[in-house]
Write an enzyme that holds these catalytic residues in place. Structure first.
Site, PDB file in Angstrom:
ATOM      1  N   ALA A 195       0.829  -1.310  -0.006  1.00 21.76           N
ATOM      2  CA  ALA A 195      -0.097  -0.115   0.026  1.00 21.76           C
ATOM      3  C   ALA A 195       0.967   1.241  -0.031  1.00 21.76           C
ATOM      4  O   ALA A 195       0.588   2.366  -0.430  1.00 21.76           O
ATOM      5  CB  ALA A 195      -0.825   0.007   1.232  1.00 21.76           C
ATOM      6  N   ASP A 307      -2.767   5.943   8.679  1.00 17.21           N
ATOM      7  CA  ASP A 307      -2.060   4.784   8.579  1.00 17.21           C
ATOM      8  C   ASP A 307      -2.890   3.540   9.461  1.00 17.21           C
ATOM      9  O   ASP A 307      -1.947   2.875   9.976  1.00 17.21           O
ATOM     10  CB  ASP A 307      -0.605   5.046   8.531  1.00 17.21           C
ATOM     11  CG  ASP A 307       0.015   3.582   7.855  1.00 17.21           C
ATOM     12  OD1 ASP A 307      -0.577   2.881   7.435  1.00 17.21           O
ATOM     13  OD2 ASP A 307       1.367   3.747   8.183  1.00 17.21           O
ATOM     14  N   ARG A 334      -5.515  -1.360  14.421  1.00 18.06           N
ATOM     15  CA  ARG A 334      -4.295  -0.622  14.589  1.00 18.06           C
ATOM     16  C   ARG A 334      -4.576   0.747  15.079  1.00 18.06           C
ATOM     17  O   ARG A 334      -3.924   1.425  15.757  1.00 18.06           O
ATOM     18  CB  ARG A 334      -3.544  -0.222  13.362  1.00 18.06           C
ATOM     19  CG  ARG A 334      -2.405  -1.310  12.954  1.00 18.06           C
ATOM     20  CD  ARG A 334      -1.891  -1.223  11.687  1.00 18.06           C
ATOM     21  NE  ARG A 334      -0.914   0.017  11.324  1.00 18.06           N
ATOM     22  CZ  ARG A 334       0.106  -0.209  10.661  1.00 18.06           C
ATOM     23  NH1 ARG A 334       0.482  -1.151   9.846  1.00 18.06           N
ATOM     24  NH2 ARG A 334       0.674   1.124  10.518  1.00 18.06           N
TER      25      ARG A 334
END
EC number: 1.1.2.-
Length: 572
Positions: A195, A307, A334
């Site tokens: 990515a 992110d 995350r």
């Protein structure tokens, strides 16, 4: 003894579909990447328990290869989980070499090594986050594995010779493969990394009999496909939209669904370049294994500016929830929240923070499962205004940091205690925005729209959650972040540390009851098996990944940990 150590495996070493479906019954073995299709990483073996664990010692070790560097990386590391079948272990190093080890007699003896001859510099130049391979899979009379440069390889179990291989990913586009394959029926399911290079992510299925592709589902929908309307810009940012799938999925044969996590959108930190919710990035996907069709999805962080991949393993559990039996999929994101969804239809059940500090949002809406600040009418999301990176707010501090509250290292789940254990990164860091313009994307070059400036001290924890309520029930604090993963047994939780320690925690109290220093950095999850009436714990030791390239200023002391490539095996 049979009840204690589990039944013997089938006489034949052929790994049939039936055996893979019933992997939990072969308690001596560890047949899948996460032991079975549920990804619980739980073994009922209990010879090693809270009363006996103090007698655990090294049975044997074996030095592996794969420590050499390539591309932008000075050395490889070990992040894999060994597979064990009928007294033989199959394990990979960071460059994708496969080793077969005879476990009989209480010692490990190398039977063969298959080196796939990966081009180190070509693949290493675009491996975003280290020279990594997380393990192999078994099917029929073959070991099925991936290489960093994008190949799927079938190796004969008996002699270690490559039977066939095919290219699945394309390094010319910035695609690499780091995850272990998932075997469903006669197919190997493959995810992709890349990515940060602006790839268009996918999940692909290969028929292991015909060696041909069955389906390929892109995680970034094409024009005219459902979900493409969530890319609202006018310069086709979906074509470089990220959405990688680099952690192995799970499978529910009753629901006939594969569950897979999808990573961050690209460019990572410039949300205004890729306006909209950016499906299916940062999502849980449920797919039909026969066709690859997306049956349902749930997006965790729309228009993600942090992110915060949702790429983690999906853990399948059956639970009572509000007085009703539910089939549940768990994910430790995350973004710092653990999620429970109904795995039959993707409906939201609960979410809870598992890190000590969350600043990017004020919380999760208990009805929708979306961040409280999420506004579906907006093309660019603003979560907490102080922490949300954009072209006006070009420098922010956010918690958890971009490495996430949990990264790829797998969780573990104890079905008797209904407790979910998460390997946590307790962190904050600074992010910078850099405006991306149409035409900026170049193949095999970073395409991130800014980046992190990691300055703050990073620690970790093993956090326990009651999966029936979503409440945190315990937290074992660690000096360094959890960069490996976890194993659950009836009374214990095993974990490794990047400074070299392997330790066991009491499953109920999280008190440490045993520890051994391996002398190398642990970057992989432990597993367990039994052979000849003895239970063993095995773990790969060799700190690799991206940590020692970009994060050492935040983890003082880890700069002293040398590279390595060792397999440790323990017994009573």
């Amino acid at each position: 003894m049979a009840g204690l150590l589990g039944s013997a495996a089938a006489a034949s070493d052929e790994t049939t579909e039936k055996r893979l479906l019933n992997a939990t019954q072969e308690t001596s073995n560890w047949l899948h990447h996460h032991r079975d299709y549920t990804a619980q990483r739980y073994s009922p073996l209990n010879q090693i328990n809270r009363n006996t664990v103090k007698g655990l010692h090294v049975a044997w070790t074996m030095a592996l290869g794969g420590v050499e560097g390539g591309g932008i990386w000075s050395h490889g590391g070990l992040e894999g989980t060994p597979i064990v079948e009928n007294g033989f272990m199959y394990v990979t190093d960071g460059w994708g070499s496969v080793y077969k080890i005879d476990l009989h007699g209480g010692n490990g003896n190398l039977v063969w090594k298959m080196d796939p001859k990966t081009d180190h510099d070509w693949a290493g130049a675009i491996a975003c986050c280290g020279v990594n391979n997380r393990g192999a899979a078994l099917w029929g009379n073959f070991v099925i594995s991936h290489t960093l440069d994008g190949r799927l390889v079938a190796t004969n179990k008996e002699d270690g010779k490559v039977a066939w291989e095919r290219n699945v990913a394309d390094p010319d586009k910035g695609e690499v493969i780091t995850g272990a394959p998932l075997i469903v029926k006669n197919m190997a399911i493959t995810g992709v990394a890349g990515a940060e290079y602006g790839i268009r992510g996918w999940i692909a299925a290969t028929d292991l009999k015909s060696q041909k592709e069955v389906w390929r589902t892109y995680t970034i929908p094409d024009k005219g496909e459902p979900g493409n309307e969530t890319w609202k810009d006018e310069h086709d940012s979906w074509k470089t939209g990220g959405g990688s799938t680099w952690v192995t999925g799970s499978y529910d044969p009753q629901a006939h669904l594969i569950y897979w996590g999808v990573g961050n959108p690209g460019p990572d930190f410039d949300t205004e370049y890729r306006q909209g919710d950016n499906l299916y990035t940062d999502s849980t996907l449920a797919l039909d294994p026969d066709t690859g069709k997306v049956k349902w999805h749930f997006q965790h962080t729309p228009n993600d500016p942090f992110d915060y991949d949702s790429v983690a393993e999906r853990v399948l559990v059956d639970l009572p929830f509000k007085g009703k039996a539910r089939k549940v999929v768990l994910e430790a994101d995350r973004n710092g929240f653990g999620y429970a969804l109904d795995r039959t239809d993707g409906s939201f059940l609960w979410a809870t923070p598992f890190v000590k500090k969350v600043t990017w949002t004020k919380g999760i809406n208990p009805e929708t499962g979306k961040p409280i600040e999420y506004d579906p009418s907006k093309a660019v999301q603003t979560y907490d205004p102080q922490a949300t990176l954009n072209r006006k707010n070009t420098h922010v501090t956010v918690c958890p940091g971009h490495n996430g509250g949990k990264n790829w290292p797998p969780t573990a789940y104890n079905p008797d205690l209904k407790t979910w254990y998460i390997p946590v990164i307790e962190s904050c860091d600074e992010l910078d925005n850099k405006e991306t313009k149409p035409g900026d994307w170049k193949a095999r070059e970073f395409f991130t729209g800014g980046g992190p400036v990691v300055k703050m001290s990073i620690t970790g924890s093993v956090t326990a959650i009651d999966a029936t309520t979503g409440k945190v029930t315990g937290k074992y604090e660690t000096k360094y972040p959890m960069l490996g993963g976890l194993l659950a047994t009836p009374e214990l939780v095993f974990a490794g540390h990047p400074s070299g320690e392997l330790y066991a925690l009491d499953a109920k109290t999280l008190n440490k009851v045993w520890e051994f220093n391996t002398g190398g950095g642990v970057n992989a999850p432990p597993m367990t098996f039994s052979v000849d009436g003895n239970q063993y714990i095995a773990i790969l030791v060799g700190l690799g990944g991206a940590w020692d390239k970009w994060n050492l200023d935040s983890t003082k002391g880890l700069e002293k940990v040398p590279p390595g490539s060792m397999l440790y095996v323990f017994k009573l």
